[in-house]
Write a protein that holds these residues in place. Structure first.
Motif, PDB file in Angstrom:
ATOM      1  N   GLY A 258       0.799  -1.216   0.000  1.00  0.00           N
ATOM      2  CA  GLY A 258       0.000   0.000   0.000  1.00  0.00           C
ATOM      3  C   GLY A 258       0.832   1.265   0.000  1.00  0.00           C
ATOM      4  O   GLY A 258       0.500   2.251  -0.657  1.00  0.00           O
ATOM      5  N   LYS A 259       1.966   1.256   0.747  1.00  0.00           N
ATOM      6  CA  LYS A 259       2.795   2.460   0.868  1.00  0.00           C
ATOM      7  C   LYS A 259       4.253   2.062   0.993  1.00  0.00           C
ATOM      8  O   LYS A 259       4.605   1.183   1.777  1.00  0.00           O
ATOM      9  CB  LYS A 259       2.367   3.279   2.087  1.00  0.00           C
ATOM     10  N   VAL A 260       5.087   2.707   0.222  1.00  0.00           N
ATOM     11  CA  VAL A 260       6.530   2.469   0.258  1.00  0.00           C
ATOM     12  C   VAL A 260       7.220   3.806   0.484  1.00  0.00           C
ATOM     13  O   VAL A 260       6.970   4.778  -0.238  1.00  0.00           O
ATOM     14  CB  VAL A 260       7.041   1.836  -1.058  1.00  0.00           C
ATOM     15  N   THR A 261       8.089   3.859   1.499  1.00  0.00           N
ATOM     16  CA  THR A 261       8.769   5.096   1.865  1.00  0.00           C
ATOM     17  C   THR A 261      10.281   4.891   1.815  1.00  0.00           C
ATOM     18  O   THR A 261      10.786   3.848   2.250  1.00  0.00           O
ATOM     19  CB  THR A 261       8.368   5.537   3.284  1.00  0.00           C
ATOM     20  N   TYR A 262      10.995   5.883   1.302  1.00  0.00           N
ATOM     21  CA  TYR A 262      12.451   5.854   1.292  1.00  0.00           C
ATOM     22  C   TYR A 262      12.973   6.893   2.266  1.00  0.00           C
ATOM     23  O   TYR A 262      12.626   8.074   2.185  1.00  0.00           O
ATOM     24  CB  TYR A 262      12.990   6.136  -0.111  1.00  0.00           C
ATOM     25  N   LEU A 263      13.800   6.446   3.214  1.00  0.00           N
ATOM     26  CA  LEU A 263      14.424   7.324   4.194  1.00  0.00           C
ATOM     27  C   LEU A 263      15.919   7.350   3.917  1.00  0.00           C
ATOM     28  O   LEU A 263      16.575   6.290   3.899  1.00  0.00           O
ATOM     29  CB  LEU A 263      14.163   6.836   5.623  1.00  0.00           C
ATOM     30  N   ASP A 264      16.475   8.544   3.706  1.00  0.00           N
ATOM     31  CA  ASP A 264      17.874   8.622   3.288  1.00  0.00           C
ATOM     32  C   ASP A 264      18.859   8.592   4.448  1.00  0.00           C
ATOM     33  O   ASP A 264      20.081   8.585   4.231  1.00  0.00           O
ATOM     34  CB  ASP A 264      18.112   9.847   2.402  1.00  0.00           C
ATOM     35  N   GLY A 265      18.352   8.599   5.688  1.00  0.00           N
ATOM     36  CA  GLY A 265      19.240   8.575   6.839  1.00  0.00           C
ATOM     37  C   GLY A 265      19.824   9.914   7.192  1.00  0.00           C
ATOM     38  O   GLY A 265      20.594  10.043   8.158  1.00  0.00           O
ATOM     39  N   GLN A 266      19.479  10.936   6.439  1.00  0.00           N
ATOM     40  CA  GLN A 266      19.957  12.305   6.690  1.00  0.00           C
ATOM     41  C   GLN A 266      18.811  13.223   7.107  1.00  0.00           C
ATOM     42  O   GLN A 266      18.922  14.443   7.032  1.00  0.00           O
ATOM     43  CB  GLN A 266      20.623  12.859   5.422  1.00  0.00           C
ATOM     44  N   GLY A 267      17.707  12.610   7.515  1.00  0.00           N
ATOM     45  CA  GLY A 267      16.565  13.390   7.967  1.00  0.00           C
ATOM     46  C   GLY A 267      15.498  13.599   6.923  1.00  0.00           C
ATOM     47  O   GLY A 267      14.471  14.224   7.202  1.00  0.00           O
ATOM     48  N   GLN A 268      15.717  13.073   5.731  1.00  0.00           N
ATOM     49  CA  GLN A 268      14.739  13.230   4.671  1.00  0.00           C
ATOM     50  C   GLN A 268      14.043  11.891   4.404  1.00  0.00           C
ATOM     51  O   GLN A 268      14.678  10.841   4.371  1.00  0.00           O
ATOM     52  CB  GLN A 268      15.416  13.704   3.376  1.00  0.00           C
ATOM     53  N   GLU A 269      12.736  11.959   4.214  1.00  0.00           N
ATOM     54  CA  GLU A 269      11.993  10.771   3.815  1.00  0.00           C
ATOM     55  C   GLU A 269      10.956  11.160   2.769  1.00  0.00           C
ATOM     56  O   GLU A 269      10.410  12.265   2.802  1.00  0.00           O
ATOM     57  CB  GLU A 269      11.329  10.090   5.001  1.00  0.00           C
ATOM     58  N   ARG A 270      10.724  10.258   1.852  1.00  0.00           N
ATOM     59  CA  ARG A 270       9.735  10.552   0.809  1.00  0.00           C
ATOM     60  C   ARG A 270       8.976   9.279   0.448  1.00  0.00           C
ATOM     61  O   ARG A 270       9.548   8.183   0.407  1.00  0.00           O
ATOM     62  CB  ARG A 270      10.388  11.153  -0.432  1.00  0.00           C
ATOM     63  N   VAL A 271       7.701   9.450   0.206  1.00  0.00           N
ATOM     64  CA  VAL A 271       6.867   8.347  -0.246  1.00  0.00           C
ATOM     65  C   VAL A 271       7.150   8.138  -1.727  1.00  0.00           C
ATOM     66  O   VAL A 271       7.014   9.072  -2.527  1.00  0.00           O
ATOM     67  CB  VAL A 271       5.376   8.640   0.000  1.00  0.00           C
ATOM     68  N   ILE A 272       7.566   6.946  -2.092  1.00  0.00           N
ATOM     69  CA  ILE A 272       7.921   6.680  -3.488  1.00  0.00           C
ATOM     70  C   ILE A 272       6.868   5.806  -4.187  1.00  0.00           C
ATOM     71  O   ILE A 272       7.012   5.481  -5.364  1.00  0.00           O
ATOM     72  CB  ILE A 272       9.305   6.011  -3.586  1.00  0.00           C
ATOM     73  N   SER A 273       5.829   5.432  -3.454  1.00  0.00           N
ATOM     74  CA  SER A 273       4.774   4.587  -4.020  1.00  0.00           C
ATOM     75  C   SER A 273       3.646   5.422  -4.590  1.00  0.00           C
ATOM     76  O   SER A 273       3.538   6.625  -4.328  1.00  0.00           O
ATOM     77  CB  SER A 273       4.236   3.649  -2.945  1.00  0.00           C
ATOM     78  N   THR A 274       2.796   4.764  -5.346  1.00  0.00           N
ATOM     79  CA  THR A 274       1.551   5.343  -5.834  1.00  0.00           C
ATOM     80  C   THR A 274       0.401   4.601  -5.151  1.00  0.00           C
ATOM     81  O   THR A 274       0.605   3.525  -4.583  1.00  0.00           O
ATOM     82  CB  THR A 274       1.441   5.198  -7.357  1.00  0.00           C
ATOM     83  N   PRO A 275      -0.817   5.154  -5.171  1.00  0.00           N
ATOM     84  CA  PRO A 275      -1.930   4.446  -4.528  1.00  0.00           C
ATOM     85  C   PRO A 275      -2.094   3.038  -5.071  1.00  0.00           C
ATOM     86  O   PRO A 275      -2.017   2.806  -6.281  1.00  0.00           O
ATOM     87  CB  PRO A 275      -3.145   5.322  -4.866  1.00  0.00           C
ATOM     88  N   ALA A 276      -2.285   2.078  -4.171  1.00  0.00           N
ATOM     89  CA  ALA A 276      -2.428   0.678  -4.579  1.00  0.00           C
ATOM     90  C   ALA A 276      -3.714   0.498  -5.372  1.00  0.00           C
ATOM     91  O   ALA A 276      -4.715   1.182  -5.123  1.00  0.00           O
ATOM     92  CB  ALA A 276      -2.441  -0.221  -3.349  1.00  0.00           C
ATOM     93  N   PRO A 277      -3.732  -0.416  -6.338  1.00  0.00           N
ATOM     94  CA  PRO A 277      -4.940  -0.641  -7.128  1.00  0.00           C
ATOM     95  C   PRO A 277      -6.060  -1.224  -6.277  1.00  0.00           C
ATOM     96  O   PRO A 277      -5.807  -1.917  -5.290  1.00  0.00           O
ATOM     97  CB  PRO A 277      -4.482  -1.645  -8.183  1.00  0.00           C
TER      98      PRO A 277
END
Length: 334
Positions: A258-277
């Motif tokens: 449903g949701k995939v998040t990338y955390l760079d370890g430097q304080g930044q995180e971003r959702v890299i997924s799209t809404p699940a079908p």
């Protein structure tokens, strides 16, 4: 070309696949195989009133269908897939497809004798856009330190087990249990993302009937381990993670994505997924139709999919063996 679809099994997952297939507009539900006319007709009436109901497998397979979706109990997959291939019908079989490598070798040999037939294992999560996002992100990570992939969900049949019954999905007699059911999701993901492990170990929590109710599997690679956590007797809300060094991919559910998040370890995180079908089987239904309708162009992709399915089957069997779990079809039990 619209494919004439036949189904084996009338449970919720069969209904979900038929609805997904219909959404692609690549399939037409033509035939339903069921042990009883009543159950089969009720299923057909809900999804395609023009579909014919069969209680004889040979008549069903020779009714003009071009592809069969098999979602019967695991132990029936092998013989039903054999019969379909011999009838030159393409096969989509739910995971886990077959009990052991010996069965898979028979199926593979049969496919060589029927080169126009395609066989697919229904690992629906691998075809979703969010899984491809994970693959792309891993390629951008400088180092992989390990991963933990989780899928633990209380089975609707576990109450029956607690009441003293023996539901099919929780017995070795039906080639079932936590590993063969829910464990296939994280295992498929691990092998698709990281390849075959060097070694594999399964620590199973067994039920009174000898089947596994939950367990922990460890896949050992050259420089990291992947831990798989799965079960059918409890609900886990633990996320899955793929570890770099400082950076991490966090996945809410390795099966549903449903949701995939990338955390760079430097304080930044971003959702890299799209809404699940809405229906998670649409992408795989489309992919299977594309391969069936364009066999020459799609052969390299199809062969890679078939190899992955065989690899999953091999590791599943080795994991079972490491935990001392046998199925009636295993060679040493015959």
């Amino acid at each position: 070309m619209t494919l004439k679809l036949g189904t084996i099994g009338t449970n919720w997952i069969t209904k979900m696949f038929v609805e997904a297939a219909q959404m692609t507009q690549e399939y037409e539900l033509s035939a339903v195989y069921s042990r009883t006319v009543e159950k089969g007709q009720a299923f057909a009436d809900e999804l395609a009133s023009s579909a014919t109901v069969f209680t004889d497998l040979d008549e069903f397979l020779n009714s003009g269908i071009q592809v069969v979706y098999i979602a019967s109990p695991n132990k029936l997959h092998f013989k039903q897939a054999q019969a379909a291939i011999k009838a030159d019908v393409n096969v989509i079989v739910e995971k886990s497809a077959f009990d052991n490598p010996q069965q898979y070798e028979v199926i593979y040999s049969l496919l060589q004798m029927h080169p126009s037939v395609r066989l697919f294992e229904g690992a629906r999560h691998l075809y979703q856009p969010n899984f491809m996002v994970i693959e792309d992100q891993i390629k951008q990570m400088e180092h992989i330190s390990g991963a933990t992939l989780v899928f633990e969900k209380y089975s609707s049949r576990f109450d029956d087990y607690l009441a003293g019954k023996q539901p099919n999905v929780l017995t070795r007699e039906f080639s079932a249990g936590a590993l063969a059911d829910l464990g296939v999701y994280p295992l498929y993901a691990a092998i698709k993302l990281f390849g075959l492990p060097n070694n594999q170990y399964y620590f199973a929590t067994k039920l009174t009937n000898g089947a596994d109710g939950r367990g922990t599997a460890i896949l050992r690679y050259d420089n990291f381990d992947v831990t798989l956590l799965f079960g059918k007797g409890a609900n886990s809300y633990e996320h899955s993670e793929i570890l770099g060094r400082r950076d991490t991919i966090v996945i809410d559910n390795i099966a549903e994505l449903g949701k995939v998040t990338y955390l760079d370890g430097q304080g930044q995180e971003r959702v890299i997924s799209t809404p699940a079908p809405t229906n998670p089987m649409v992408q795989e239904a489309q992919k299977f139709a594309d391969i069936i309708n364009h066999p020459a162009e799609s052969r390299p992709e199809y062969e890679a999919m078939l190899l992955l399915s065989q690899q999953v089957n091999l590791v599943l069997t080795k994991l079972r063996q490491s935990a001392g779990i046998t199925f009636p079809s295993d060679p040493h039990t015959n």
